[in-house]
Write a protein that holds these residues in place. Structure first.
Motif, PDB file in Angstrom:
ATOM      1  N   ARG A 100       0.856  -1.190   0.000  1.00  0.00           N
ATOM      2  CA  ARG A 100       0.000   0.000   0.000  1.00  0.00           C
ATOM      3  C   ARG A 100       0.893   1.242   0.000  1.00  0.00           C
ATOM      4  NH1 ARG A 100      -5.288   1.326   3.712  1.00  0.00           N
ATOM      5  NH2 ARG A 100      -5.241   3.592   3.487  1.00  0.00           N
ATOM      6  N   TYR A 102      -0.311   4.550  -0.295  1.00  0.00           N
ATOM      7  CA  TYR A 102      -1.107   5.742  -0.032  1.00  0.00           C
ATOM      8  C   TYR A 102      -1.614   5.705   1.405  1.00  0.00           C
ATOM      9  CZ  TYR A 102      -4.661   2.211  -0.836  1.00  0.00           C
ATOM     10  OH  TYR A 102      -5.405   1.066  -0.764  1.00  0.00           O
ATOM     11  N   LYS A 103      -2.010   6.865   1.903  1.00  0.00           N
ATOM     12  CA  LYS A 103      -2.503   6.956   3.280  1.00  0.00           C
ATOM     13  C   LYS A 103      -3.996   7.245   3.340  1.00  0.00           C
ATOM     14  CE  LYS A 103       1.905   8.513   5.247  1.00  0.00           C
ATOM     15  NZ  LYS A 103       2.590   9.593   6.001  1.00  0.00           N
ATOM     16  N   GLN A 104      -4.468   8.099   2.451  1.00  0.00           N
ATOM     17  CA  GLN A 104      -5.857   8.548   2.519  1.00  0.00           C
ATOM     18  C   GLN A 104      -6.582   8.286   1.207  1.00  0.00           C
ATOM     19  OE1 GLN A 104      -6.308  12.740   3.235  1.00  0.00           O
ATOM     20  NE2 GLN A 104      -8.397  12.549   4.001  1.00  0.00           N
ATOM     21  N   VAL A 105      -7.850   7.884   1.313  1.00  0.00           N
ATOM     22  CA  VAL A 105      -8.682   7.646   0.128  1.00  0.00           C
ATOM     23  C   VAL A 105      -9.896   8.561   0.196  1.00  0.00           C
ATOM     24  CG1 VAL A 105      -9.893   5.943  -1.265  1.00  0.00           C
ATOM     25  CG2 VAL A 105      -7.965   5.235   0.157  1.00  0.00           C
ATOM     26  N   THR A 106     -10.132   9.307  -0.868  1.00  0.00           N
ATOM     27  CA  THR A 106     -11.274  10.222  -0.911  1.00  0.00           C
ATOM     28  C   THR A 106     -11.955  10.120  -2.273  1.00  0.00           C
ATOM     29  OG1 THR A 106      -9.823  12.020  -1.646  1.00  0.00           O
ATOM     30  CG2 THR A 106     -10.263  11.852   0.726  1.00  0.00           C
ATOM     31  N   LEU A 120      -6.368   8.620  -4.387  1.00  0.00           N
ATOM     32  CA  LEU A 120      -5.431   7.996  -3.450  1.00  0.00           C
ATOM     33  C   LEU A 120      -4.443   9.075  -3.055  1.00  0.00           C
ATOM     34  CD1 LEU A 120      -4.794   4.575  -5.253  1.00  0.00           C
ATOM     35  CD2 LEU A 120      -6.590   5.179  -3.605  1.00  0.00           C
ATOM     36  N   ASP A 121      -4.572   9.574  -1.817  1.00  0.00           N
ATOM     37  CA  ASP A 121      -3.896  10.794  -1.387  1.00  0.00           C
ATOM     38  C   ASP A 121      -4.366  11.918  -2.317  1.00  0.00           C
ATOM     39  OD1 ASP A 121      -2.648   9.501   0.698  1.00  0.00           O
ATOM     40  OD2 ASP A 121      -0.876   8.989  -0.471  1.00  0.00           O
ATOM     41  N   TYR A 122      -3.436  12.498  -3.100  1.00  0.00           N
ATOM     42  CA  TYR A 122      -3.841  13.571  -4.009  1.00  0.00           C
ATOM     43  C   TYR A 122      -3.719  13.149  -5.470  1.00  0.00           C
ATOM     44  CZ  TYR A 122      -3.590  16.342   0.211  1.00  0.00           C
ATOM     45  OH  TYR A 122      -3.786  16.828   1.477  1.00  0.00           O
ATOM     46  N   LYS A 142     -17.798   5.827  -3.778  1.00  0.00           N
ATOM     47  CA  LYS A 142     -17.547   5.610  -2.349  1.00  0.00           C
ATOM     48  C   LYS A 142     -17.348   4.125  -2.041  1.00  0.00           C
ATOM     49  CE  LYS A 142     -19.699   9.728  -0.346  1.00  0.00           C
ATOM     50  NZ  LYS A 142     -18.431  10.167   0.286  1.00  0.00           N
ATOM     51  N   GLU A 149      -9.593   1.695   0.884  1.00  0.00           N
ATOM     52  CA  GLU A 149      -9.307   2.092   2.269  1.00  0.00           C
ATOM     53  C   GLU A 149      -8.974   0.899   3.148  1.00  0.00           C
ATOM     54  OE1 GLU A 149      -8.451   4.257   5.396  1.00  0.00           O
ATOM     55  OE2 GLU A 149      -9.091   5.218   3.528  1.00  0.00           O
ATOM     56  N   THR A 153      -1.393  -2.890   4.691  1.00  0.00           N
ATOM     57  CA  THR A 153      -0.158  -2.205   4.344  1.00  0.00           C
ATOM     58  C   THR A 153       0.846  -3.114   3.634  1.00  0.00           C
ATOM     59  OG1 THR A 153       0.720  -2.696   6.551  1.00  0.00           O
ATOM     60  CG2 THR A 153      -0.375  -0.568   6.245  1.00  0.00           C
TER      61      THR A 153
END
Length: 337
Positions: A100, A102-106, A120-122, A142, A149, A153
């Motif tokens: 993995r 990336y840290k954040q998923v939006t 994935l991040d930005y 989503k 998400e 790791t």
């Protein structure tokens, strides 16, 4: 003596040419891959391209008093300003892609305002063929974001991301191969699971015919009322042949589907061995648990009589539930309100 010649050669000749020359002379040397800790993830997924680095070789020599004949290579670096992440083709095969990264998923609305994307991040997520992963609804975006998400790791496991896989199929495979998908579904239609009846005089299938009449006949009556033609049932191992009117009606239905619907129908029919059950789920005639019961009707009867094989029947049941449920959920999330 040979080692001294090698060292002098490597100092005076280009490393790539040296490797080719030494290879032709059947000389063996050690290649050590050194990956920088600050390396950023590549936009095209894991790469097999490497570049020679004299810096890494010199740094290694400073740490050792003795000279080293090793040739050091490191992975090619990429710019940290990349704005997208492209999944490798291996994503569609079920193998582990990599750790993995990336840290954040939006999620956010697509730049053109047509659909939703996953971040994935930005970095914007793309399909294996480097096309933007644009979902038709925020709900589907989503759902895919949730799959990313919950990745561990130690590795990204595509087989735990059915919504992502179905979305890639709808965006890439279906638009190109739509006629072939429909042709394949219709070819298997005559041997559909729900058209087959067990012989009533066999001890091996005792009680199955009664169960089929009880559970499947209501679905066949729905097909008749929905499409205007009565399905033909048979007990032959080689199947039978349905009326041309029913086949044409099913074909017209498939041609009117959008890409997400056809992707879901294809996935459901493959798991169920039944296009009728697949269409029943799509049209709202069957719920997920009802469809699974019809698919496993014969095998569940055998389990009741002979017992469940651990590591066999239970795994098959779990796999079927995942395939049917994920395709049904994908279908629901992809539909615009």
């Amino acid at each position: 003596m040979a080692a001294a010649v090698v060292r002098r050669t490597l100092k005076s000749i280009n490393p790539i040419l040296s490797l080719r020359t030494l290879s032709s002379q059947n000389r063996q040397f050690t290649a050590v891959a050194a990956t920088a800790t600050e390396k950023q993830p590549e936009s095209d997924g894991p790469s097999s391209c490497f570049t020679f680095s004299s810096d890494d070789r010199e740094a290694h020599k400073e740490k050792n008093t003795q000279k080293d004949d090793s040739i050091y290579v490191k992975a090619a670096r990429t710019a940290s300003s990349q704005s997208s992440v492209t999944m490798p083709v291996a994503f569609m095969t079920g193998s582990i892609v990599g750790k993995r990264f990336y840290k954040q998923v939006t999620t956010r609305e697509a730049d053109d305002g047509n659909g939703w994307t996953v971040m994935l991040d930005y970095k914007t997520l793309k399909t294996p063929s480097k096309r933007p992963l644009k979902c038709p609804t925020l709900g589907l975006a989503k759902g895919i974001a949730a799959e990313w998400e919950y990745q561990e790791t130690d590795g990204i496991r595509p087989f735990t991301m059915p919504l992502m896989k179905l979305t890639c199929t709808a965006l890439e495979r279906v638009p190109i191969t739509r006629p072939k998908i429909i042709e394949h579904l219709l070819k298997k239609f005559h041997q559909d699971l729900v058209f087959c009846r067990a012989p009533g005089d066999s001890d091996l299938t005792k009680g199955l015919l009664e169960k089929q009449v009880e559970k499947i006949d209501p679905l066949l009556k729905w097909v008749e009322s929905e499409f205007g033609f009565k399905p033909v049932v048979y007990s032959s191992f080689y199947g039978g042949k349905q009326e041309d009117g029913l086949v044409n009606a099913i074909e017209n239905l498939l041609k009117k589907t959008d890409d997400c619907e056809l992707a879901a129908i294809d996935a459901l029919a493959s798991a169920a061995h039944s296009l009728v059950i697949s269409i029943g789920i799509v049209r709202g005639k069957l719920q997920i648990d009802e469809a699974i019961e019809l698919i496993r009707l014969e095998e569940d009867l055998q389990v009741d009589g002979w017992g469940l094989v651990e590591g066999g029947h239970d795994v098959d049941i779990a796999d079927l539930k995942v395939q049917i449920s994920s395709a049904a959920v994908f279908l629901g999330l992809s539909r615009r309100p």
